[in-house]
Design a protein around this motif. Structure first.
Motif, short mmCIF file in Angstrom:
data_model
loop_
_atom_site.label_atom_id
_atom_site.label_comp_id
_atom_site.label_asym_id
_atom_site.label_seq_id
_atom_site.Cartn_x
_atom_site.Cartn_y
_atom_site.Cartn_z
N ALA A 53 0.82 -1.21 0.00
CA ALA A 53 0.00 0.00 0.00
C ALA A 53 0.85 1.25 0.00
N GLY A 54 2.02 1.18 0.63
CA GLY A 54 2.92 2.33 0.69
C GLY A 54 3.87 2.44 -0.49
N THR A 55 3.69 1.60 -1.49
CA THR A 55 4.49 1.57 -2.72
C THR A 55 5.96 1.21 -2.45
N LEU A 56 6.23 0.60 -1.30
CA LEU A 56 7.59 0.19 -1.00
C LEU A 56 7.94 -1.13 -1.69
N ILE A 57 6.91 -1.92 -2.00
CA ILE A 57 7.07 -3.18 -2.72
C ILE A 57 6.04 -3.23 -3.83
N THR A 58 6.46 -3.71 -5.00
CA THR A 58 5.53 -3.87 -6.12
C THR A 58 4.97 -5.29 -6.10
N PRO A 59 3.65 -5.46 -6.11
CA PRO A 59 3.08 -6.81 -6.07
C PRO A 59 3.32 -7.58 -7.36
N ASP A 60 3.20 -8.90 -7.28
CA ASP A 60 3.33 -9.74 -8.47
C ASP A 60 2.21 -9.46 -9.47
N SER A 61 1.01 -9.22 -8.92
CA SER A 61 -0.15 -8.94 -9.77
C SER A 61 -1.16 -8.13 -8.98
N GLY A 62 -2.14 -7.59 -9.70
CA GLY A 62 -3.13 -6.73 -9.07
C GLY A 62 -2.75 -5.26 -9.18
N THR A 63 -3.61 -4.38 -8.69
CA THR A 63 -3.37 -2.95 -8.78
C THR A 63 -3.49 -2.29 -7.41
N VAL A 64 -2.72 -1.22 -7.25
CA VAL A 64 -2.77 -0.37 -6.06
C VAL A 64 -3.05 1.04 -6.54
N THR A 65 -4.15 1.61 -6.08
CA THR A 65 -4.56 2.95 -6.51
C THR A 65 -4.52 3.90 -5.32
N VAL A 66 -3.77 4.98 -5.49
CA VAL A 66 -3.66 6.02 -4.46
C VAL A 66 -4.16 7.32 -5.04
N ALA A 67 -5.21 7.88 -4.45
CA ALA A 67 -5.78 9.15 -4.90
C ALA A 67 -6.04 9.15 -6.40
N GLY A 68 -6.56 8.03 -6.91
CA GLY A 68 -6.93 7.94 -8.31
C GLY A 68 -5.82 7.53 -9.25
N THR A 69 -4.59 7.33 -8.75
CA THR A 69 -3.46 6.96 -9.59
C THR A 69 -3.11 5.50 -9.40
N ASP A 70 -3.02 4.75 -10.50
CA ASP A 70 -2.60 3.36 -10.45
C ASP A 70 -1.09 3.32 -10.24
N VAL A 71 -0.70 3.03 -9.01
CA VAL A 71 0.72 3.07 -8.64
C VAL A 71 1.52 2.01 -9.37
N THR A 72 0.91 0.86 -9.62
CA THR A 72 1.64 -0.24 -10.24
C THR A 72 2.02 0.05 -11.69
N ALA A 73 1.44 1.09 -12.28
CA ALA A 73 1.78 1.46 -13.66
C ALA A 73 2.91 2.47 -13.72
N LEU A 74 3.41 2.93 -12.57
CA LEU A 74 4.44 3.97 -12.53
C LEU A 74 5.84 3.37 -12.51
N THR A 75 6.82 4.18 -12.91
CA THR A 75 8.21 3.77 -12.77
C THR A 75 8.63 3.90 -11.31
N ARG A 76 9.80 3.36 -10.98
CA ARG A 76 10.28 3.46 -9.60
C ARG A 76 10.43 4.91 -9.17
N ALA A 77 10.97 5.75 -10.05
CA ALA A 77 11.14 7.16 -9.72
C ALA A 77 9.80 7.86 -9.52
N GLU A 78 8.84 7.53 -10.37
CA GLU A 78 7.50 8.12 -10.23
C GLU A 78 6.83 7.67 -8.94
N ARG A 79 7.03 6.42 -8.57
CA ARG A 79 6.46 5.93 -7.30
C ARG A 79 7.08 6.66 -6.11
N ALA A 80 8.37 6.95 -6.19
CA ALA A 80 9.04 7.65 -5.09
C ALA A 80 8.45 9.04 -4.90
N VAL A 81 8.18 9.74 -6.00
CA VAL A 81 7.59 11.07 -5.92
C VAL A 81 6.17 10.98 -5.35
N LEU A 82 5.38 10.03 -5.83
CA LEU A 82 4.01 9.87 -5.32
C LEU A 82 4.02 9.54 -3.83
#
Length: 243
Positions: free
Chosen positions: A52-81
């Motif tokens: 949920a905190g975007t510290l680990i990327t799951p094998d499958s499924g989606t994590v959405t934070v404030a309307g943004t699909d975190v699993t579709a972001l790059t590592r750098a983009e996840r760090a900013v989010l």
């Protein structure tokens, strides 16, 4: 603002096989509500927070934070989010011993590139909201355990996150101080509209939650005895704010 996990599966290597930490987990936490997560040690609670905190990327499924699909972001983009939209309160506050309470918060704003003057004002506002306006100049060794935990909560809110993730915040506190910390988290969740997830072993805190779920062997289910929101129990009047 909300947090949503949809069909999230997470596995770890375990010799020649893989250990399933999360198994098709679904969790929806609207803004302004608090979800409590309980379960035995090793059941997957920490893995759930890490995903949920975007510290680990799951094998499958989606994590959405404030309307943004975190699993579709790059590592750098996840760090900013994560820096701008997710606040994390750890079991141990991990305050820097050389910094005052106010400076602990200001560091978070400086990392995000905010001006020092506005960071100071924001820090003072948040310390006041957690009852520590009079302790802004104190260092960690001058604060009680409950006060240090409240500084950690204020620090997690410094960048006005959409999601607040809280890991066993009362484990090192006595019952009275623990209840005060959970009451504080509940109030701040309502006031600031955050989607809050509270991991706790202490079932005495579950009535504070809007929803209670249990993790067993990586699977999420409604807590058997807490399937509906529970009424808040009466508690004695709180102690002085700087206790």
């Amino acid at each position: 603002m909300n947090l949503r996990l949809t069909d999230v599966t997470l596995t770890y290597p375990d010799g020649d096989a893989r250990l399933t930490a999360l198994d098709r987990v679904c969790l929806d936490v609207p803004g302004g509500s608090l979800a409590a997560v309980t379960g035995p040690s090793g059941s997957g609670k920490s893995s759930l927070l890490a995903v949920a905190g975007t510290l680990i990327t799951p094998d499958s499924g989606t994590v959405t934070v404030a309307g943004t699909d975190v699993t579709a972001l790059t590592r750098a983009e996840r760090a900013v989010l994560r820096r701008r939209h997710i606040g994390i309160v750890f079991q141990q506050p991990g305050l820097l011993p050389s910094l005052t309470a106010a400076e602990q918060l200001q560091v978070m704003a400086r990392i995000d590139g905010r001006p020092a003057r506005s960071a100071r004002g924001r820090a003072m506002e948040l310390l006041a909201s957690v009852g520590l306006a009079g302790s802004a100049g104190r260092r960690p060794h001058q604060l009680s355990g409950g006060q240090r935990q409240r500084v950690g909560i204020a620090r997690a809110l410094m960048n006005d996150p959409a999601v607040l993730l809280v890991d066993e915040p009362t484990s090192a506190l006595d019952r009275e101080r623990g209840a005060a910390v959970v009451d504080l988290l509940t109030r701040l969740t309502r006031e600031r509209g955050t989607a809050t997830v509270l991991v706790t072993h202490d079932r005495a805190h579950l009535p504070a939650a809007d929803r209670v779920v249990e993790v067993h062997d990586g699977r999420l289910r409604p807590a058997a005895d807490h399937e509906a929101p529970l009424p808040r129990p009466a508690r004695p009047a709180p102690a002085s704010p700087d206790r």
